[in-house]
Design a protein around this motif. Structure first.
Motif, short mmCIF file in Angstrom:
data_model
loop_
_atom_site.label_atom_id
_atom_site.label_comp_id
_atom_site.label_asym_id
_atom_site.label_seq_id
_atom_site.Cartn_x
_atom_site.Cartn_y
_atom_site.Cartn_z
N HIS A 33 1.38 -1.07 0.20
CA HIS A 33 0.00 -0.20 0.37
C HIS A 33 0.68 1.32 0.03
O HIS A 33 0.30 2.72 -0.59
CB HIS A 33 -1.24 -0.08 1.28
N TYR A 34 2.06 1.21 1.07
CA TYR A 34 2.89 2.69 0.31
C TYR A 34 3.12 2.27 -0.63
O TYR A 34 3.36 3.57 -1.23
CB TYR A 34 4.46 1.85 2.00
N GLU A 36 2.23 1.47 -3.18
CA GLU A 36 0.71 2.14 -4.77
C GLU A 36 0.70 3.66 -4.26
O GLU A 36 0.73 4.23 -5.33
CB GLU A 36 -0.56 0.90 -4.15
N SER A 37 0.99 4.33 -2.22
CA SER A 37 1.17 5.19 -2.79
C SER A 37 1.49 6.46 -3.10
O SER A 37 0.98 7.23 -3.59
CB SER A 37 -0.17 5.47 -1.02
N GLY A 40 1.48 5.77 -6.47
CA GLY A 40 0.08 6.46 -7.80
C GLY A 40 -0.58 5.52 -8.67
O GLY A 40 -1.08 6.14 -9.89
#
Ligand code: S3P
Length: 172
Positions: A33-34, A36-37, A40
């Protein structure tokens, strides 16, 4: 408190990590998730558009970035994170980090992964028959990395609270 959970896809890193972080009153992070954020883009899109080699490069960079910035956490890694780019050495060289391998059998992994294959680019296109063989070979290749973790917990046939309680005992 700095805790890293690692293990194969489907071993329950995210589920267990979230529950463990609540019990320990520390924030939960998931390296996927890190990534992905920060990028972007979803992991699937990163694999599709830029390829696995690019993914492994940024996975390494973001792992190091994360470890140098965060003070207190439960962090769940991606299934491949410990096995590339010297990441396991990076983790072990952070002496204030406690690492724990969530160890699951091939049948457990197969059952869990087949329920949620599409989000996992490495297995998304495999048939049910090929999946067991893939997991068996892949786990054999990866196990020596996972086994370098300071602790390990068997997760087969255990509910979330049991696994979390076992990890908490190991942390004492
Ligand atoms: C991978 C596992 C995934 C994700 C990526 C690659 C792997 O994470 O990092 O798809 O190489 O095993 P999960 O273990 O959370 O599915």
């Amino acid at each position: 408190m700095k805790i890293i959970l690692l293990g194969y896809m489907g071993s329950g890193k995210t589920t267990i990590g979230k529950q463990l972080s609540k019990k320990l009153f520390v924030p939960f992070f998931d390296l996927d998730h890190y990534i992905e954020s920060r990028e972007g883009a979803s992991i699937s899109d990163i694999f599709k558009e830029k390829g696995e080699i690019y993914f492994r490069k940024i996975e390494h960079l973001y792992l190091k970035e994360f470890l140098s910035e965060k003070d207190s956490y439960v962090l769940s890694l991606g299934g491949g994170t410990p096995c590339y780019a010297g990441n396991m050495d990076v983790i072990l060289s952070n002496t204030n980090v406690t690492s724990c391998y969530l160890q699951a059998s091939i049948p457990t992994l197969k059952e869990r992964i087949s329920k949620n294959k599409t989000k996992r680019p490495l297995v998304a296109s495999l048939s049910e028959e090929k999946l067991t063989e893939f997991i068996a070979k892949h786990l054999f290749e990866r196990r020596s990395y996972y086994e370098q973790a300071q602790h390990s917990v068997i997760v087969d046939k255990k509910d979330i609270d049991t696994v979390v309680a076992e990890i908490r005992i190991l942390l004492h």
